[in-house]
Design a protein around this motif. Sequence first.
Motif, PDB file in Angstrom:
ATOM      1  N   TYR A  34       0.813  -1.224   0.000  1.00 16.09           N
ATOM      2  CA  TYR A  34       0.000   0.000   0.000  1.00 16.09           C
ATOM      3  C   TYR A  34       0.844   1.271   0.000  1.00 16.09           C
ATOM      4  O   TYR A  34       0.393   2.329   0.416  1.00 16.09           O
ATOM      5  CB  TYR A  34      -0.948  -0.011   1.207  1.00 16.09           C
ATOM      6  N   ILE A  47      -0.925   4.520   1.705  1.00 11.82           N
ATOM      7  CA  ILE A  47      -2.061   4.360   2.609  1.00 11.82           C
ATOM      8  C   ILE A  47      -1.529   4.012   4.005  1.00 11.82           C
ATOM      9  O   ILE A  47      -0.673   3.118   4.134  1.00 11.82           O
ATOM     10  CB  ILE A  47      -2.989   3.226   2.107  1.00 11.82           C
ATOM     11  N   ILE A  49      -1.862   1.895   6.157  1.00 13.76           N
ATOM     12  CA  ILE A  49      -2.578   0.629   6.265  1.00 13.76           C
ATOM     13  C   ILE A  49      -2.603   0.101   7.694  1.00 13.76           C
ATOM     14  O   ILE A  49      -3.494  -0.684   8.062  1.00 13.76           O
ATOM     15  CB  ILE A  49      -1.949  -0.413   5.301  1.00 13.76           C
ATOM     16  N   VAL A  52      -5.859   0.454   9.315  1.00 17.24           N
ATOM     17  CA  VAL A  52      -6.965  -0.361   8.804  1.00 17.24           C
ATOM     18  C   VAL A  52      -6.887  -1.741   9.438  1.00 17.24           C
ATOM     19  O   VAL A  52      -5.810  -2.352   9.467  1.00 17.24           O
ATOM     20  CB  VAL A  52      -6.892  -0.483   7.263  1.00 17.24           C
ATOM     21  N   HIS A  57      -6.900  -6.104   4.988  1.00 22.69           N
ATOM     22  CA  HIS A  57      -5.747  -6.001   4.108  1.00 22.69           C
ATOM     23  C   HIS A  57      -5.875  -7.068   3.022  1.00 22.69           C
ATOM     24  O   HIS A  57      -6.421  -8.150   3.254  1.00 22.69           O
ATOM     25  CB  HIS A  57      -4.446  -6.235   4.878  1.00 22.69           C
ATOM     26  N   THR A 168     -11.108   4.005  -4.270  1.00 23.52           N
ATOM     27  CA  THR A 168     -11.402   5.186  -3.455  1.00 23.52           C
ATOM     28  C   THR A 168     -10.146   5.583  -2.690  1.00 23.52           C
ATOM     29  O   THR A 168      -9.395   4.724  -2.229  1.00 23.52           O
ATOM     30  CB  THR A 168     -12.548   4.927  -2.457  1.00 23.52           C
ATOM     31  N   TRP A 171      -9.573   5.521   2.448  1.00 23.33           N
ATOM     32  CA  TRP A 171      -9.196   4.231   3.022  1.00 23.33           C
ATOM     33  C   TRP A 171      -9.949   3.954   4.329  1.00 23.33           C
ATOM     34  O   TRP A 171     -10.193   2.805   4.675  1.00 23.33           O
ATOM     35  CB  TRP A 171      -7.689   4.186   3.274  1.00 23.33           C
ATOM     36  N   ILE A 174     -13.231   1.698   4.361  1.00 20.48           N
ATOM     37  CA  ILE A 174     -13.182   0.255   4.162  1.00 20.48           C
ATOM     38  C   ILE A 174     -13.661  -0.448   5.442  1.00 20.48           C
ATOM     39  O   ILE A 174     -13.253  -0.105   6.549  1.00 20.48           O
ATOM     40  CB  ILE A 174     -11.754  -0.201   3.800  1.00 20.48           C
ATOM     41  N   ILE A 186      -9.728   0.127  -1.642  1.00 21.94           N
ATOM     42  CA  ILE A 186      -8.568   1.012  -1.631  1.00 21.94           C
ATOM     43  C   ILE A 186      -7.982   1.014  -3.040  1.00 21.94           C
ATOM     44  O   ILE A 186      -7.961  -0.014  -3.720  1.00 21.94           O
ATOM     45  CB  ILE A 186      -7.537   0.513  -0.602  1.00 21.94           C
ATOM     46  N   ASN A 187      -7.478   2.163  -3.507  1.00 23.26           N
ATOM     47  CA  ASN A 187      -6.980   2.263  -4.877  1.00 23.26           C
ATOM     48  C   ASN A 187      -5.947   1.189  -5.216  1.00 23.26           C
ATOM     49  O   ASN A 187      -5.979   0.597  -6.300  1.00 23.26           O
ATOM     50  CB  ASN A 187      -6.399   3.657  -5.133  1.00 23.26           C
ATOM     51  N   ASP A 189      -5.792  -1.708  -4.080  1.00 23.44           N
ATOM     52  CA  ASP A 189      -6.478  -2.997  -4.200  1.00 23.44           C
ATOM     53  C   ASP A 189      -7.286  -3.091  -5.493  1.00 23.44           C
ATOM     54  O   ASP A 189      -7.324  -4.154  -6.128  1.00 23.44           O
ATOM     55  CB  ASP A 189      -7.398  -3.220  -2.997  1.00 23.44           C
TER      56      ASP A 189
END
Length: 206
Positions: A34, A47, A49, A52, A57, A168, A171, A174, A186-187, A189
């Motif tokens: 990410y 990101i 991450i 999150v 993930h 998007t 993040w 999500i 997530i972009n 992803d």
Amino acid sequence: MRPRKVLAALSISASVLLAGCTMDGTLRTFSGSYGSKMDAGYHLPSIPIYKVDKKYHRQVVRYETGEKPGTIIVDTGAKFLYFVMPDGQAMRYGIGVGREGFEWKGTSRIAMKREWPVWTPPAEMIKRQPELAKWRGGMPPGLGNALGARALYLYNKGGDTGYRLHGTPEWNSIGKAMSSGCIRLINQDIIDLYDRAETGAKVIVI
């Protein structure tokens, strides 16, 4: 082979298996995927991450289904999207889904794929949110575009469903229900999914 060597080999094998597959069926997690990157002239920021939940993930998991590889299964309740792979595996992505009143289920297919797409808000959305009227002719591609870095357009027998699998920059959405019905990733992803999914692929939303 001597008994001690046999035991050592078995111990190593067991360690490898345990490292490769966790108790929840996760085979591999891509938490390091990410970071920032250039994509078609756009700079995607990294990101955070770590903020999150790890279950959202991108990761390869055990996933048994009667659907053939290449099928996409969207579990709106769990907030997961599965890209079915061979041998009882799937690539799993965390997603954001439709908020209350905008949920939907059904089967469709990917009719089109677009990189850095133009987003045109539907008339019903403009009616609800008049400030979007300025994009009636389409919002140009870019980091602020509502569809993000990629979009997969879902059609069924009746034609365009109006729903998309898309990227998007938000993040923190999500794992939540806050969209107008589209499934957001997530972009980083959606770029990964875009490269795996074929036009015509079956998409099941449950």
